[in-house]
Design an enzyme around this catalytic site. Structure first.
Site, PDB file in Angstrom:
ATOM      1  CB  THR A  17      -0.911   0.004   1.249  1.00 40.40           C
ATOM      2  OG1 THR A  17      -1.609  -1.223   1.284  1.00 40.40           O
ATOM      3  CG2 THR A  17      -1.880   1.162   1.231  1.00 40.40           C
ATOM      4  CB  ALA A  47      13.204  -4.923  -5.050  1.00 36.07           C
ATOM      5  CE  LYS A 109       3.588   0.356  12.207  1.00 35.96           C
ATOM      6  NZ  LYS A 109       2.507   0.817  11.375  1.00 35.96           N
ATOM      7  CD  GLU A 133       7.706  12.795  10.519  1.00 33.37           C
ATOM      8  OE1 GLU A 133       8.622  13.588  10.745  1.00 33.37           O
ATOM      9  OE2 GLU A 133       6.849  12.494  11.375  1.00 33.37           O
ATOM     10  CB  VAL A 136       5.289   7.996  14.770  1.00 29.53           C
ATOM     11  CG1 VAL A 136       4.351   8.476  15.865  1.00 29.53           C
ATOM     12  CG2 VAL A 136       6.310   7.019  15.341  1.00 29.53           C
ATOM     13  CB  ILE A 140       0.942  13.664  11.746  1.00 34.43           C
ATOM     14  CG1 ILE A 140      -0.532  13.317  11.567  1.00 34.43           C
ATOM     15  CG2 ILE A 140       1.114  14.875  12.659  1.00 34.43           C
ATOM     16  CD1 ILE A 140      -1.206  12.844  12.852  1.00 34.43           C
ATOM     17  N   GLY A 191      -8.426  -1.037   5.080  1.00 33.47           N
ATOM     18  CA  GLY A 191      -6.965  -1.048   4.916  1.00 33.47           C
ATOM     19  C   GLY A 191      -6.219  -0.333   6.037  1.00 33.47           C
ATOM     20  CE  LYS A 209       1.775   3.623  14.296  1.00 36.00           C
ATOM     21  NZ  LYS A 209       0.335   3.548  14.012  1.00 36.00           N
TER      22      LYS A 209
HETATM   23  N1  HSE Z   1      -2.306  -0.119  11.658  1.00 34.58           N
HETATM   24  C1  HSE Z   1      -1.824   1.207  11.821  1.00 34.58           C
HETATM   25  C2  HSE Z   1      -2.960   2.074  12.331  1.00 34.58           C
HETATM   26  C3  HSE Z   1      -1.318   1.719  10.503  1.00 34.58           C
HETATM   27  O1  HSE Z   1      -4.089   1.591  12.362  1.00 34.58           O
HETATM   28  O2  HSE Z   1      -2.726   3.188  12.748  1.00 34.58           O
HETATM   29  C4  HSE Z   1      -0.439   2.899  10.588  1.00 34.58           C
HETATM   30  O3  HSE Z   1       0.695   2.682  11.360  1.00 34.58           O
END
Ligand code: HSE
Length: 443
Positions: A17, A47, A109, A133, A136, A140, A191, A209
């Protein structure tokens, strides 16, 4: 100079994604990126083990194959973007890149929370950057803000809604009264969830995080495994109703705080939390993330935005690539302290145990609706020195059915509350473990 002749060469590992979003963003905003940088970024190689992933993508002429190691070793690649996630393969590839003098951008993370020290130490030794970046808060720019925009402050606290899946689930459960399972299935379809959604619902993703946020806020080496972490499983519809009646909403927060007068220890924890209805964090709904940072000079600040998703996360990845590309061109790459403190200034800081927390507490008992139950519960609380501020009982038990009884305590130490709960949960009238929710009053 390592890199493409007319610009800086970039290699991307992982076309999921976020990786897909990165290729789209590099194409779509190619002109604006060059106007900002003064030189182009070249996506040289991509890749992924799944070769079908590039089928509908315009990779702008980048070579695409399954060979991540050849990508790393390619002299035209100066910056390696790792977006495969997970621990072992990602760790090996990042270390390979760093050892070969390549700069790395990652959104991983989980890997950095657990193996960050090894990766950052190796990067430092090799004089390269590792930027993260996107790991987390998705799009943002919170890590850059802690490292640069707020660098003049002693940070006092960080309170973050840093998992979009759980914030979506909590918001929907509150709004629709649907069960946890139904709403979680929807979050997966949208997603937001991690490959293993247990990472989301059990608070592990938020703790990953928070390890990074707290480390950067306080210059602390924090062991991810030591962070007290509770997720959102087992929250019942009554929680949302009772919290509202008390004037709160429920959010899964990552909390990191300095203690007044005892800065050598820090509070770092992840758990569902009652936040005052009027607070800004209470208004953050759906999959959005928000991080409130309090600094001694700046006062309160709030960072809000999409914490997950293809393009928001790609936004953070590409910004990191741009920052490193600028440094490569200036000849200053590898000189930024990635954790916002110089490595020699990072200190292991012990965490304050939960038992030492002090405050009002929300307790939801599940008890048979028999005469005298409430006074027996109240009796144990009283013996442990815990006063009751208010009580809400929802519904009536018919015959031997259990009912939820929700109590808001007066301020008390959590150790005393836990002692009381151990006794109460053994009582014959109490049919399920009591749910304790902590409250953050000042955010
Ligand atoms: N699974 C994480 C969330 C995706 O729902 O925030 C982003 O780190």
């Amino acid at each position: 100079m390592v890199g493409h002749e007319a610009g800086v060469g970039v290699g991307l590992i992982g076309l999921g994604t976020i990786g897909t979003g990165v290729t789209k963003l590099l194409r779509r905003n190619c002109a604006v990126l060059e106007e900002r940088l003064g030189f182009p970024l070249h996506l040289v190689r991509v890749a992924d083990l799944d070769l079908s992933r590039a089928r509908n993508l315009d990779l702008g002429g980048a070579r695409f194959d399954a060979d991540a190691e050849a990508l790393i070793d390619d002299p035209a690649v100066a910056i390696v973007i790792e977006l495969i996630g997970g621990y072992e393969v990602a760790r090996r590839l990042i270390l390979r890149a760093v050892e070969r003098g390549k700069h790395v951008v990652t959104a991983n993370k989980a890997l950095l929370a657990v193996h960050g020290k090894e990766i950052f130490d190796t990067a430092r030794r090799r004089g390269v950057d590792v930027a993260f970046e996107a790991s987390v808060g998705g799009g943002i720019p919170i890590l850059r803000s802690l490292r640069e925009g707020l660098a003049a402050n002693r940070i006092q606290s960080v309170h973050g809604i840093i998992n979009g899946t759980t914030n979506y689930v909590l918001t929907e459960m509150e709004k629709t009264g649907e069960t946890f399972e139904v709403v979680l299935a929807r979050a997966k379809e949208l997603g937001y969830a991690e490959a293993d959604p247990a990472f989301d619902v059990d608070g592990i993703d938020a703790a990953h995080k928070l390890t990074l946020l707290a480390g950067m806020a306080f210059g602390a080496e924090i062991a991810f495994k030591q962070i007290p972490t509770e997720g959102i499983r087992g929250l019942a519809p009554v929680e949302f109703e009772a919290a509202r009646e008390f004037g709160y909403r429920i959010k899964l927060l990552g909390i990191a705080k300095l203690r007044e007068g005892a800065p050598e220890r820090i509070e770092v924890r992840v758990h569902p939390t009652l936040v005052p209805e009027a607070s800004l964090l209470a208004k953050v709904d759906g999959a959005m993330n928000a991080i409130a940072v309090q600094g001694d000079a700046v006062g309160p600040t709030l960072f809000y935005g999409a914490g997950a998703g293809e393009m928001p996360t790609a936004s953070a990845v590409v910004a990191d690539v741009m920052e490193i590309a600028r440094e490569i061109r200036r000849g200053t790459a590898g000189r930024v302290a990635p954790l916002s403190y110089m490595p020699e200034a990072l200190r292991p800081k012990p965490l304050v145990p939960l038992g030492e927390l002090y405050g009002r507490t929300y307790l939801r008992f599940t008890a048979l609706d028999r005469p005298g139950v409430l006074s027996r519960i109240a009796g144990v609380l009283g013996e442990e020195g815990i006063g009751i501020e208010s009580v809400i009982q929802k519904g009536r038990g018919h015959g031997e059915a259990s009912v939820p009884v929700v109590v808001m305590t007066h301020p008390a130490s959590e150790a005393a509350v836990q002692r009381a709960l151990e006794r109460i949960d053994r009582m014959a009238d109490v049919t399920a473990p009591t749910r304790l929710l902590r409250i953050e009053e000042e955010i």
